[in-house]
Write a protein that holds these residues in place. Structure first.
Motif, PDB file in Angstrom:
ATOM      1  N   LEU A 133       0.823  -1.212   0.000  1.00 45.35           N
ATOM      2  CA  LEU A 133       0.000   0.000   0.000  1.00 45.35           C
ATOM      3  C   LEU A 133       0.853   1.258   0.000  1.00 45.35           C
ATOM      4  O   LEU A 133       0.568   2.212  -0.733  1.00 45.35           O
ATOM      5  CB  LEU A 133      -0.943  -0.001   1.200  1.00 45.35           C
ATOM      6  N   HIS A 134       1.915   1.281   0.807  1.00 44.03           N
ATOM      7  CA  HIS A 134       2.713   2.499   0.897  1.00 44.03           C
ATOM      8  C   HIS A 134       3.726   2.620  -0.240  1.00 44.03           C
ATOM      9  O   HIS A 134       3.769   3.634  -0.938  1.00 44.03           O
ATOM     10  CB  HIS A 134       3.448   2.576   2.238  1.00 44.03           C
ATOM     11  N   THR A 139       0.041   4.980  -0.589  1.00 41.58           N
ATOM     12  CA  THR A 139      -0.976   5.247   0.428  1.00 41.58           C
ATOM     13  C   THR A 139      -0.319   5.794   1.690  1.00 41.58           C
ATOM     14  O   THR A 139       0.723   5.293   2.137  1.00 41.58           O
ATOM     15  CB  THR A 139      -1.747   3.954   0.773  1.00 41.58           C
ATOM     16  N   ASP A 140      -0.915   6.822   2.252  1.00 35.52           N
ATOM     17  CA  ASP A 140      -0.398   7.435   3.474  1.00 35.52           C
ATOM     18  C   ASP A 140      -0.412   6.426   4.622  1.00 35.52           C
ATOM     19  O   ASP A 140      -1.310   5.595   4.730  1.00 35.52           O
ATOM     20  CB  ASP A 140      -1.272   8.649   3.832  1.00 35.52           C
ATOM     21  N   PHE A 141       0.594   6.525   5.513  1.00 36.02           N
ATOM     22  CA  PHE A 141       0.685   5.570   6.620  1.00 36.02           C
ATOM     23  C   PHE A 141      -0.536   5.622   7.537  1.00 36.02           C
ATOM     24  O   PHE A 141      -0.894   4.605   8.152  1.00 36.02           O
ATOM     25  CB  PHE A 141       1.963   5.804   7.427  1.00 36.02           C
ATOM     26  N   ASN A 142      -1.175   6.773   7.652  1.00 36.44           N
ATOM     27  CA  ASN A 142      -2.386   6.848   8.473  1.00 36.44           C
ATOM     28  C   ASN A 142      -3.490   5.979   7.889  1.00 36.44           C
ATOM     29  O   ASN A 142      -4.231   5.314   8.628  1.00 36.44           O
ATOM     30  CB  ASN A 142      -2.871   8.304   8.580  1.00 36.44           C
ATOM     31  N   GLU A 143      -3.594   5.958   6.561  1.00 35.66           N
ATOM     32  CA  GLU A 143      -4.606   5.123   5.907  1.00 35.66           C
ATOM     33  C   GLU A 143      -4.209   3.655   5.961  1.00 35.66           C
ATOM     34  O   GLU A 143      -5.061   2.777   6.131  1.00 35.66           O
ATOM     35  CB  GLU A 143      -4.791   5.568   4.459  1.00 35.66           C
ATOM     36  N   VAL A 144      -2.913   3.376   5.811  1.00 36.21           N
ATOM     37  CA  VAL A 144      -2.444   1.993   5.918  1.00 36.21           C
ATOM     38  C   VAL A 144      -2.743   1.449   7.310  1.00 36.21           C
ATOM     39  O   VAL A 144      -3.115   0.278   7.476  1.00 36.21           O
ATOM     40  CB  VAL A 144      -0.933   1.900   5.619  1.00 36.21           C
ATOM     41  N   VAL A 155       2.934   0.607  11.410  1.00 36.41           N
ATOM     42  CA  VAL A 155       2.920   0.219   9.992  1.00 36.41           C
ATOM     43  C   VAL A 155       4.135   0.798   9.263  1.00 36.41           C
ATOM     44  O   VAL A 155       4.620   0.211   8.289  1.00 36.41           O
ATOM     45  CB  VAL A 155       1.607   0.628   9.285  1.00 36.41           C
ATOM     46  N   ARG A 156       4.639   1.929   9.741  1.00 36.46           N
ATOM     47  CA  ARG A 156       5.872   2.463   9.161  1.00 36.46           C
ATOM     48  C   ARG A 156       7.018   1.465   9.366  1.00 36.46           C
ATOM     49  O   ARG A 156       7.829   1.227   8.467  1.00 36.46           O
ATOM     50  CB  ARG A 156       6.215   3.806   9.818  1.00 36.46           C
ATOM     51  N   ALA A 162       9.798  -4.809   5.622  1.00 34.43           N
ATOM     52  CA  ALA A 162       9.524  -5.444   4.339  1.00 34.43           C
ATOM     53  C   ALA A 162      10.472  -4.925   3.262  1.00 34.43           C
ATOM     54  O   ALA A 162      11.027  -5.696   2.466  1.00 34.43           O
ATOM     55  CB  ALA A 162       8.071  -5.178   3.926  1.00 34.43           C
ATOM     56  N   ARG A 163      10.705  -3.609   3.260  1.00 32.05           N
ATOM     57  CA  ARG A 163      11.579  -2.982   2.275  1.00 32.05           C
ATOM     58  C   ARG A 163      13.007  -3.549   2.392  1.00 32.05           C
ATOM     59  O   ARG A 163      13.658  -3.858   1.386  1.00 32.05           O
ATOM     60  CB  ARG A 163      11.583  -1.472   2.497  1.00 32.05           C
ATOM     61  N   LYS A 164      13.473  -3.688   3.618  1.00 33.11           N
ATOM     62  CA  LYS A 164      14.817  -4.216   3.855  1.00 33.11           C
ATOM     63  C   LYS A 164      14.905  -5.671   3.402  1.00 33.11           C
ATOM     64  O   LYS A 164      15.893  -6.089   2.778  1.00 33.11           O
ATOM     65  CB  LYS A 164      15.151  -4.098   5.344  1.00 33.11           C
TER      66      LYS A 164
END
Length: 298
Positions: A133-134, A139-144, A155-156, A162-164
């Motif tokens: 989503l991000h 998608t903004d983290f608030n929405e995620v 979620v950040r 996940a990115r790493k």
């Protein structure tokens, strides 16, 4: 623009549908399940709109579809863990000879590569959804946070993990179009002839091959590792192919790959190739008929 009637609501949902399917597919790795998730959301949107008008249909639907896709993914984990052999995502195919229409460029930008989809299977459902989503759909983290049911800070962190993980597991793919095309052509020719020496010339020494037959057709139950083993495996596959089998270049999730067609022109396999430094570093073969284009419509 305010949506006031059911027909306007339907038109707004239809406009959003392609993006909703891409969101659900990236979360699930299954196009069939993604289509089902998006279809399930239409009656829920009607019900929600009947209570308090939905002002932004796409925003509402992205959140609702993402939540539902996350629930489906969580329930699918056990099935995938007990799947016969390796579970691979369903591939998305496009004609390799046709440049994308300008109207489809957004869809190409939002297409998760096949190599990344494979790695996403190793993440938790929450990590996968947060990253998709991000990082993919912006998608903004608030929405995620609303979708995942965690705080924005949590979620950040999920997306960062996940990115790493993805950066560590997904090879840095070939960016030179000419070298990429040459590697695909060399792989295709060598695979067609079953020439082990030619295959070794195009395969990375640490190449990995996976094949997904789902217990329906014959496939390797475990990944095949190393250039020598992968070359001999592919040579064996070539030797067993019936007369009239052809290999056709396609785009698999936006990147060069192959379809294997039988003598009648039916797709019997899709091959995704991951290429780095002019060599093939991953070969992912989807053989399960239920995951191939014709099988999804049955």
């Amino acid at each position: 623009m305010d949506v006031t009637t059911d027909s306007e609501l339907a038109r707004a949902y239809d406009r959003a549908r392609p993006r909703l399917v891409r969101v659900a597919y990236a979360v699930l790795g299954s196009h069939a399940e993604a289509e089902d998730v998006v279809a399930d959301m239409w009656p829920r949107l009607l019900a929600a709109h009947g209570g308090e008008p939905v002002r932004n249909v796409e925003a509402w639907a992205v959140t609702a579809v993402s939540r539902h896709a996350l629930d489906v993914l969580r329930s699918a984990r056990h099935r995938r863990e007990t799947y016969v052999g390796v579970w691979l995502p369903e591939p998305l195919l496009a004609d390799a000879a046709t440049a994308p229409d300008p109207a489809d460029r957004v869809a190409f930008r939002e297409t998760v590569s096949y190599a990344v989809l494979v790695v996403l299977e190793t993440l938790t459902p929450a990590e996968r959804t947060a990253w998709v989503l991000h990082d993919v759909f912006g998608t903004d983290f608030n929405e995620v946070a609303v979708v995942v049911g965690r705080s924005p800070a949590a979620v950040r962190q999920l997306a960062a993990r996940a990115r790493k993980h993805i950066a560590a597991r997904v090879p840095r793919t070939e960016v030179d179009t000419g070298r990429h095309r040459a590697a695909v052509e060399a792989f295709t020719a060598a695979s067609r002839s079953g020439d082990v020496r030619a295959l070794l010339a195009v395969l990375d020494p640490d190449v990995t091959l996976t094949s997904d037959g789902g217990g329906v057709v014959t496939a390797a139950r475990r990944p095949v590792e190393g250039a020598d083993r992968v070359a001999r495996f592919l040579a064996g596959v070539a030797e067993k192919q019936p007369a009239g089998t052809t290999l056709v270049p396609v785009l698999v999730n936006g990147e060069p790959g192959l379809t294997v067609l039988d003598a009648r022109g039916a797709t019997v396999a899709v091959v995704s190739l991951t290429i780095a430094d002019g060599r093939v570093v991953r070969v992912d073969m989807v053989l399960n008929p239920r995951k191939l284009p014709a099988g999804r419509d049955e």
